[in-house]
Design an enzyme around this catalytic site. Sequence first.
Site, short mmCIF file in Angstrom:
data_model
loop_
_atom_site.label_atom_id
_atom_site.label_comp_id
_atom_site.label_asym_id
_atom_site.label_seq_id
_atom_site.Cartn_x
_atom_site.Cartn_y
_atom_site.Cartn_z
N ASP A 139 69.14 13.82 48.85
CA ASP A 139 69.89 15.04 48.56
C ASP A 139 70.60 15.55 49.82
O ASP A 139 70.48 16.72 50.18
CB ASP A 139 68.95 16.11 48.01
N GLY A 151 61.78 24.71 40.24
CA GLY A 151 61.04 24.45 39.02
C GLY A 151 59.55 24.30 39.22
O GLY A 151 58.79 24.46 38.27
N PHE A 152 59.14 24.02 40.45
CA PHE A 152 57.72 23.77 40.67
C PHE A 152 57.04 24.83 41.51
O PHE A 152 55.85 24.73 41.78
CB PHE A 152 57.54 22.40 41.36
#
Length: 683
Positions: free
Chosen positions: A150, A25-26
């Site tokens: 994560d 997304g970035f």
Amino acid sequence: MGIPISSGTILRNQYSIIRQLGQGGFGRTYLAKDLYRFEELCVLKEFAPQLQSQSVWQKAQELFEREAKTLYQLQHPQIPQFRELFRETLNGQIHLFVVQDYIAGSTYRELLYPRQGQTNRFSEAEVIQLLKQLLPVLVYIHSRGVIHRDVAPDNIIQRQSDGLPVLIDFGGVKQLKVKVEELETASAGIPATLIGKRGYAPEEQIQLGLVYPHSDLYGLAATSLVLLTGKEPQALIDPNQSQWKWRQEVSLSPQLGAILDKMLAQRPGERYQSALEILRVLDSIPRGFAPAFSQSLAPGYPAPPGSNQPSLARPLPVAVAKAPASPSSASLLGANSGSVPDLAPGSVSGSMPGTEPVPPPTLGLVQTQVVNLPNPSPGTAHPWWFSAPKTGMLVGVSVVIMGFLGWFGAHYLMDRLSPAGENQFGGLSEAQRQEILLERSQNLGIDYPFFTRLVNEVFYLRHPEQQGRLLTQSPEDEVWRKRWDQTANELLNRLESLSPASSRLIGTYDQRDLKTWIRTANRLNLSSRALYDLADAQFYYWFPEQPRTNDLSESSLGQVWYGITRDRLNALENSQDLERIEFQPGTDRQVFQGTLEPGGSKAYVLYLRQEQDLQMALQTLPESTFVSIYPPGNAGSTEPVLEDSRRLNWSGRLQSSGYYELVIVSDRLEPLDYQLTIEVEEN
């Protein structure tokens, strides 16, 4: 986000793009060759979010720089080494890039693919070996106050060169995405996306954004079961009871089964609270269940002095979903900025090493070193562990109710932990104490891993008898856990007395800031020595346990000194701590009165001529006052008239013309009244 960078493009005249590895997304991730390192392969992570607001974009860059600094401080052979952060303008847009080592090998997800469908996926011995090889990495990052967030098969690479597992893709940039989303959506009331893969992250992380060291342990256990069964967590969890049901899929030894069950416990308080606990239990499994394995921890693990057992930092829970925007990090290394001199705070009052244009005083000097970014502070990750708050009961509660309870509880607890009662926790539980301390540190905008190290450092200053000792969750250690919380609370009270601008930058200061401040002080006709005196007065009032002979260059407390110095300089510029003395024609005597608060100081500047006779008389408590008189000229080559002296009277003939500095410092625990008389005679 724009179009991808094409193969063959050279960035910063150094990195030649080979191909794109992924996209998020970035930004995108690229494989590149480092032309300055014999075309060695490396990974470039691009930061190019699509943001509507220019102010949010600026804040996003600042947050990204801070996350890059966190990555830099992690130096472990099983973590890709951060190389640098740089900016590049592409098609008129500024892009940020993080450069890391490239790890040649296969992810455990890729290793699992050819085994799926077979009777034997990963064997129990292979999984035990993975645990023993990867748990020391988690011990290390948790001791630095960092949580991965994560842990999953996609983020563990089996390195081709030695077969060791390497932990990649830290959640710092993902957490950054959450923070920036909060900035973009705060006005609209849209909740930010939380970090973690469902099934690999515990429910309190998925639903509430709460992460702890045992959150990573949960992810590692889930990864182990996926490797053992070849099935994803969704197929191993009962959706009605949210309980793991894996025993019908694989048969394991009772010892390993019990370890995985505890790592995956639904209630956070029932899980292992540290990776070190699991390592010790694994070592007790009979050899028949696991391959031979070295008992030593992986290189790079920080062990405390005088101890054969590693100890861990006591980080507070990190509420990702509610984390405020991090502060500006103006002094971090940017594109093409070259090397950054490291700070070496001084050993005595007025002995912080000087930088141009004013060199430091000569007492207790420490030579500065040149580095790309401030090195991690050795010896600051020596503290103890804690029991995570039992947040399982909160899972499933609506956002509205949680928001209200959080607001009400925080404000209620804030009253209970006010400065007036900083050592009176009353009936607060350990989880309540941790929650309120976390919120206060977040409100200050101080980088959380740094705050943890800072509290550890102060804790050991106060309790040196605990140095090198690993405290446990036993009732016997409860008093020490409470004292750690008290230390954190008292430290927050002090940091909250700094200006918001100064406190937000704690953890990011470096010597470039100091150079700028010294130039500002010079314009006020003050030398670096006078500026250091003013800062030291408050610093050693706050931290009387800190020996004045110690070098603070490798300590977290040195950053607090920076914040104090920044505020003292602002007070000088606003004429709060500075007064200019001018003798009008026919006037040879002036009298000044004032009151110094505890840890307070005052600087006077007066222009005097060579061969004049100066008389200084100070009326106050001599045992509570330090006086310094600095002559004009280069501070590194001119001896002080007085320095940190208890003398209240001085007279003599001046040897040079220029601006003289007179500094009065109080080390009294109560306000100190004084009267200063200055008399000048011509010859």
